[in-house]
Design a protein around this motif. Structure first.
Motif, PDB file in Angstrom:
ATOM      1  N   LEU A 105       0.853  -1.193   0.000  1.00 50.49           N
ATOM      2  CA  LEU A 105       0.000   0.000   0.000  1.00 50.49           C
ATOM      3  C   LEU A 105       0.887   1.241   0.000  1.00 50.49           C
ATOM      4  N   GLU A 106       0.655   2.121  -0.979  1.00 50.84           N
ATOM      5  CA  GLU A 106       1.405   3.379  -1.063  1.00 50.84           C
ATOM      6  C   GLU A 106       0.428   4.545  -1.093  1.00 50.84           C
ATOM      7  N   LEU A 107       0.775   5.629  -0.398  1.00 52.99           N
ATOM      8  CA  LEU A 107       0.050   6.896  -0.519  1.00 52.99           C
ATOM      9  C   LEU A 107       0.994   7.852  -1.236  1.00 52.99           C
ATOM     10  N   ILE A 108       0.502   8.467  -2.295  1.00 49.32           N
ATOM     11  CA  ILE A 108       1.378   9.248  -3.174  1.00 49.32           C
ATOM     12  C   ILE A 108       0.779  10.625  -3.399  1.00 49.32           C
ATOM     13  N   ASP A 109       1.636  11.647  -3.397  1.00 50.76           N
ATOM     14  CA  ASP A 109       1.213  12.994  -3.792  1.00 50.76           C
ATOM     15  C   ASP A 109       1.592  13.183  -5.255  1.00 50.76           C
ATOM     16  N   LYS A 110       0.585  13.439  -6.092  1.00 53.12           N
ATOM     17  CA  LYS A 110       0.807  13.624  -7.524  1.00 53.12           C
ATOM     18  C   LYS A 110       1.522  14.953  -7.757  1.00 53.12           C
ATOM     19  N   ASP A 111       2.663  14.908  -8.462  1.00 57.12           N
ATOM     20  CA  ASP A 111       3.379  16.124  -8.827  1.00 57.12           C
ATOM     21  C   ASP A 111       3.591  16.137 -10.338  1.00 57.12           C
ATOM     22  N   VAL A 112       3.930  17.318 -10.853  1.00 56.39           N
ATOM     23  CA  VAL A 112       4.070  17.450 -12.307  1.00 56.39           C
ATOM     24  C   VAL A 112       5.225  16.597 -12.812  1.00 56.39           C
ATOM     25  N   SER A 113       6.360  16.660 -12.118  1.00 54.59           N
ATOM     26  CA  SER A 113       7.511  15.883 -12.581  1.00 54.59           C
ATOM     27  C   SER A 113       7.509  14.489 -11.948  1.00 54.59           C
ATOM     28  N   VAL A 114       8.109  14.367 -10.769  1.00 52.81           N
ATOM     29  CA  VAL A 114       8.172  13.065 -10.103  1.00 52.81           C
ATOM     30  C   VAL A 114       7.236  13.073  -8.891  1.00 52.81           C
ATOM     31  N   ASP A 115       6.373  12.095  -8.789  1.00 50.00           N
ATOM     32  CA  ASP A 115       5.419  12.026  -7.680  1.00 50.00           C
ATOM     33  C   ASP A 115       6.134  11.847  -6.340  1.00 50.00           C
ATOM     34  N   ASP A 116       5.509  12.374  -5.281  1.00 51.60           N
ATOM     35  CA  ASP A 116       6.046  12.262  -3.922  1.00 51.60           C
ATOM     36  C   ASP A 116       5.466  11.039  -3.218  1.00 51.60           C
ATOM     37  N   PRO A 117       6.271  10.060  -2.851  1.00 48.43           N
ATOM     38  CA  PRO A 117       5.743   8.991  -2.004  1.00 48.43           C
ATOM     39  C   PRO A 117       5.612   9.507  -0.572  1.00 48.43           C
ATOM     40  N   ILE A 118       4.405   9.463  -0.017  1.00 47.42           N
ATOM     41  CA  ILE A 118       4.150   9.967   1.342  1.00 47.42           C
ATOM     42  C   ILE A 118       4.505   8.881   2.351  1.00 47.42           C
ATOM     43  N   ASP A 119       5.133   9.295   3.458  1.00 52.09           N
ATOM     44  CA  ASP A 119       5.567   8.310   4.460  1.00 52.09           C
ATOM     45  C   ASP A 119       4.375   7.869   5.327  1.00 52.09           C
ATOM     46  N   ILE A 120       4.004   6.593   5.227  1.00 49.66           N
ATOM     47  CA  ILE A 120       2.952   6.042   6.087  1.00 49.66           C
ATOM     48  C   ILE A 120       3.489   4.869   6.913  1.00 49.66           C
ATOM     49  N   ASN A 121       4.837   4.728   6.919  1.00 53.95           N
ATOM     50  CA  ASN A 121       5.486   3.630   7.656  1.00 53.95           C
ATOM     51  C   ASN A 121       6.429   4.246   8.677  1.00 53.95           C
ATOM     52  N   ARG A 122       6.251   3.912   9.951  1.00 56.35           N
ATOM     53  CA  ARG A 122       7.064   4.545  11.002  1.00 56.35           C
ATOM     54  C   ARG A 122       8.536   4.134  10.929  1.00 56.35           C
ATOM     55  N   LEU A 123       8.857   3.087  10.170  1.00 53.74           N
ATOM     56  CA  LEU A 123      10.263   2.694  10.003  1.00 53.74           C
ATOM     57  C   LEU A 123      10.992   3.732   9.152  1.00 53.74           C
ATOM     58  N   ASP A 124      12.264   4.017   9.495  1.00 53.92           N
ATOM     59  CA  ASP A 124      13.065   4.957   8.721  1.00 53.92           C
ATOM     60  C   ASP A 124      13.377   4.395   7.333  1.00 53.92           C
ATOM     61  N   ARG A 125      13.429   5.284   6.353  1.00 51.14           N
ATOM     62  CA  ARG A 125      13.777   4.938   4.973  1.00 51.14           C
ATOM     63  C   ARG A 125      12.850   3.884   4.387  1.00 51.14           C
ATOM     64  N   LYS A 126      11.620   3.832   4.876  1.00 57.35           N
ATOM     65  CA  LYS A 126      10.595   2.923   4.326  1.00 57.35           C
ATOM     66  C   LYS A 126       9.287   3.687   4.388  1.00 57.35           C
TER      67      LYS A 126
END
Ligand SMILES: [Ca+2]
Ligand SMILES: [Ca+2]
Ligand SMILES: [Ca+2]
Length: 172
Positions: A105-126
Motif C-alpha cells: 500500500l502506497e500513498l502518493i502525492d501527484k506532482d508534475v515531474s516526479v510524484d512524492d511517495p508519502i511516508d505512512i510507515n514509522r520505520l526509517d527509509r521505508k
C-alpha cells in the motif's frame, strides 16, 4: 515435468522426433493444471481515512492518491486534494487464487515531474506498507500484531512528507 521429459529423451537418445513429441506432451499436460488455480477469492483494500501531517506541496494542498499492488499487479485510486482529514473511501479489489498474497500500500502525492511517495510507515527509509493476506484464514500479517479481515489498521509515517492512514482489508 522436466525430469519426465529428460528420461523419455534419454531412452530415445537417437530419436529426436520422440524427444519433441515428449515435450509436446508435457505442454499438453501442463495446461489443465494451470486452469485449476482459479481466481475465486477476492482481496479488497479500502482506504477509509488519511491526514497529511506536513506539506506534500510547497504552494498548494497535496493531491493524494493510493496505489495498491497485489501479487505484483498495481491499481491506483482517484486523486483527492485536501489539507484536512480526508475520508476518501477508496476501494481496490483484485480476484486471486486461494492462499497467501503479498500486498503493498502506497500513498502518493501527484506532482508534475516526479510524484512524492508519502511516508505512512514509522520505520526509517521505508515509506510504504508491505503485508501478506491469507484468503483462507482472513489473517493479515506483517505488522507488530496480526490483524484479520475487516479490522481497521492505522499507521503513521515519521519522516518528511508524512501522513496517518487508516484502511481495512477484507477477503472473500
Ligand atoms: Ca509534492
Ligand atoms: Ca502534489
Ligand atoms: Ca518511514
Amino acid at each position: 515435468m522436466f525430469g519426465v521429459i529428460g528420461r523419455a529423451t534419454a531412452k530415445n537418445a537417437l530419436a529426436v522426433g520422440a524427444g519433441l513429441a515428449a515435450i509436446g506432451f508435457g505442454v499438453a499436460v501442463l495446461a489443465p493444471v494451470q486452469a485449476v488455480a482459479q481466481d475465486n477469492h477476492e482481496i479488497t483494500v479500502s482506504i477509509t481515512k488519511f491526514k497529511a501531517l506536513d506539506k506534500a506541496d510547497e504552494l498548494s494542498n497535496g493531491d493524494f492518491f493510493a496505489k495498491v499492488t497485489i501479487d505484483g499487479k498495481s491499481q491506483t485510486t482517484a486523486q483527492i486534494s485536501d489539507k484536512a482529514e480526508v475520508h476518501p473511501d477508496w476501494k481496490i479489489t483484485q480476484a486471486v487464487p486461494a492462499g497467501v498474497h503479498k500486498v503493498k500500500l502506497e500513498l502518493i502525492d501527484k506532482d508534475v515531474s516526479v510524484d512524492d511517495p508519502i511516508d505512512i510507515n514509522r520505520l526509517d527509509r521505508k515509506r510504504d506498507l508491505d503485508f501478506a493476506v491469507d484468503t483462507r484464514t482472513g489473517k493479515i500479517e506483517g505488522f507488530t500484531k496480526t490483524y484479520k479481515s475487516g479490522d481497521t489498521i492505522t499507521r503513521t509515517g515519521a519522516e518528511k512528507k508524512k501522513a496517518e492512514i487508516s484502511f481495512v482489508v477484507t477477503v472473500k
